[in-house]
Design a protein around this motif. Structure first.
Motif, PDB file in Angstrom:
ATOM      1  N   LYS A 167       1.008   7.845  -6.183  1.00  0.00           N
ATOM      2  CA  LYS A 167      -0.366   8.294  -5.867  1.00  0.00           C
ATOM      3  C   LYS A 167      -0.429   9.570  -5.209  1.00  0.00           C
ATOM      4  O   LYS A 167      -1.291  11.013  -5.817  1.00  0.00           O
ATOM      5  CB  LYS A 167      -0.855   7.407  -5.117  1.00  0.00           C
ATOM      6  N   ASP A 168       0.627   9.925  -4.646  1.00  0.00           N
ATOM      7  CA  ASP A 168       1.074  11.521  -3.636  1.00  0.00           C
ATOM      8  C   ASP A 168       1.658  12.241  -4.752  1.00  0.00           C
ATOM      9  O   ASP A 168       1.011  13.133  -4.804  1.00  0.00           O
ATOM     10  CB  ASP A 168       2.241  11.113  -2.793  1.00  0.00           C
TER      11      ASP A 168
ATOM     12  N   GLU B 162      -4.242   9.167   3.934  1.00  0.00           N
ATOM     13  CA  GLU B 162      -4.125   8.040   2.890  1.00  0.00           C
ATOM     14  C   GLU B 162      -2.313   7.056   4.080  1.00  0.00           C
ATOM     15  O   GLU B 162      -2.210   6.555   4.823  1.00  0.00           O
ATOM     16  CB  GLU B 162      -4.701   7.746   2.243  1.00  0.00           C
TER      17      GLU B 162
ATOM     18  N   GLU C 188       0.536  -1.087   0.301  1.00  0.00           N
ATOM     19  CA  GLU C 188       0.487   0.095  -0.155  1.00  0.00           C
ATOM     20  C   GLU C 188       0.552   1.192   0.307  1.00  0.00           C
ATOM     21  O   GLU C 188       0.587   2.392  -1.146  1.00  0.00           O
ATOM     22  CB  GLU C 188      -0.780   0.087   1.760  1.00  0.00           C
TER      23      GLU C 188
ATOM     24  N   VAL D 195      -5.751  14.421   0.872  1.00  0.00           N
ATOM     25  CA  VAL D 195      -6.453  13.064   0.913  1.00  0.00           C
ATOM     26  C   VAL D 195      -4.861  12.586   1.138  1.00  0.00           C
ATOM     27  O   VAL D 195      -5.155  11.076   1.934  1.00  0.00           O
ATOM     28  CB  VAL D 195      -7.262  13.117   0.759  1.00  0.00           C
ATOM     29  N   VAL D 196      -4.338  12.354  -0.397  1.00  0.00           N
ATOM     30  CA  VAL D 196      -3.241  11.051   0.273  1.00  0.00           C
ATOM     31  C   VAL D 196      -2.681  10.717   0.925  1.00  0.00           C
ATOM     32  O   VAL D 196      -2.092  10.082   1.383  1.00  0.00           O
ATOM     33  CB  VAL D 196      -2.858  10.908  -1.822  1.00  0.00           C
TER      34      VAL D 196
ATOM     35  N   ARG E 272      -2.095   7.791   7.889  1.00  0.00           N
ATOM     36  CA  ARG E 272      -3.287   6.117   8.134  1.00  0.00           C
ATOM     37  C   ARG E 272      -2.615   4.696   8.164  1.00  0.00           C
ATOM     38  O   ARG E 272      -2.091   3.786   8.854  1.00  0.00           O
ATOM     39  CB  ARG E 272      -4.741   5.664   8.322  1.00  0.00           C
ATOM     40  N   THR E 273      -1.614   4.755   7.086  1.00  0.00           N
ATOM     41  CA  THR E 273      -1.399   3.742   6.721  1.00  0.00           C
ATOM     42  C   THR E 273      -0.088   3.363   8.063  1.00  0.00           C
ATOM     43  O   THR E 273      -0.089   1.651   8.175  1.00  0.00           O
ATOM     44  CB  THR E 273      -0.595   3.730   5.251  1.00  0.00           C
TER      45      THR E 273
ATOM     46  N   LEU F 245       1.643   4.392  -2.566  1.00  0.00           N
ATOM     47  CA  LEU F 245       1.079   5.781  -2.106  1.00  0.00           C
ATOM     48  C   LEU F 245       1.884   6.443  -2.536  1.00  0.00           C
ATOM     49  O   LEU F 245       2.016   7.838  -2.697  1.00  0.00           O
ATOM     50  CB  LEU F 245       0.371   5.476  -0.849  1.00  0.00           C
TER      51      LEU F 245
END
Length: 208
Positions: A78-79, A120, A71, A116-117, A123-124, A75
């Motif tokens: 994704k970032d 995340e 994940e 938002v990323v 959180r991960t 990310l």
């Protein structure tokens, strides 16, 4: 994926004038390193008679860390993808009232998406920190310092990711939405700091 490159290539890209990968991607990468250290502790624990009573739990922790590493690797990308629209939005024209209105609307969405990323990511990483705490307590004693290094890496990465939220929420016009993101980030920082202090002090107590 960026982390499919070797470390030298990734560092070279990180140090370039390109805005991506940037701080958020670096935090996700450091979080993955932290989780990988946890996996090492788990691998040094499983199969040992001394830890037979916690074998199943440690195997479960290792499996969960494997998922979290994947994940976090995703990310990183994704970032970068989330930042590109924001970078483009900064360059939009604002000569006319219509252009200014359009830019503000696009900026607001881009600022939110770019926040938002990293949330995340936080959180991960926090999930990985909870697993590192288990490994510090129940994992191999010969690798307890590695669990400590992992928790320190994780906390730095978690705090670092929060900066990528705050720099964007500061510019958001929707203050209620911005403060909601800030509150979530603050809660994760506090929770992460509690875990870091607990694990780090326990490690120090065992090795000094």
């Amino acid at each position: 994926m960026m982390l499919e490159k070797n470390v030298t290539e990734f560092i070279k890209e990180l140090s370039s004038a390109s805005p991506v990968p940037g701080g958020g991607g670096a935090c996700a990468a450091v979080g993955a390193f932290a989780a990988a250290l946890g996996m090492m502790v788990a691998n040094l624990t499983t199969g040992k008679k001394r830890y037979a009573e916690v074998e199943d739990e440690i195997r479960d922790v290792r499996d969960r860390l494997t998922e979290l590493i994947s994940e976090l690797e995703e990310l990183v990308d994704k970032d970068a993808a989330a930042f590109e629209p924001l970078a483009e939005a900064y360059g939009l024209p604002k000569e006319t009232a219509e252009e200014r209105e359009q830019k503000e609307r696009i900026m607001e969405k881009a600022l939110y998406d770019a926040s938002v990323v990293p949330l995340e990511i936080m959180r991960t990483i926090h999930k990985a920190m909870k697993l590192l705490a288990v490994l510090e307590e129940k994992g191999s004693r010969i690798a307890v310092s590695d669990a400590g290094v992992g928790i320190l890496f994780a906390q730095a990465a978690l705090n670092g990711a929060s900066l990528n939220i705050f720099i964007n929420t500061k510019l958001m016009k929707d203050r209620e939405r911005a403060e909601e993101l800030n509150h979530k980030a603050d809660a994760l920082i506090e929770a992460g700091e509690c875990l870091r202090e607990e694990v780090y002090q326990s490690v120090i107590g065992k090795i000094r």
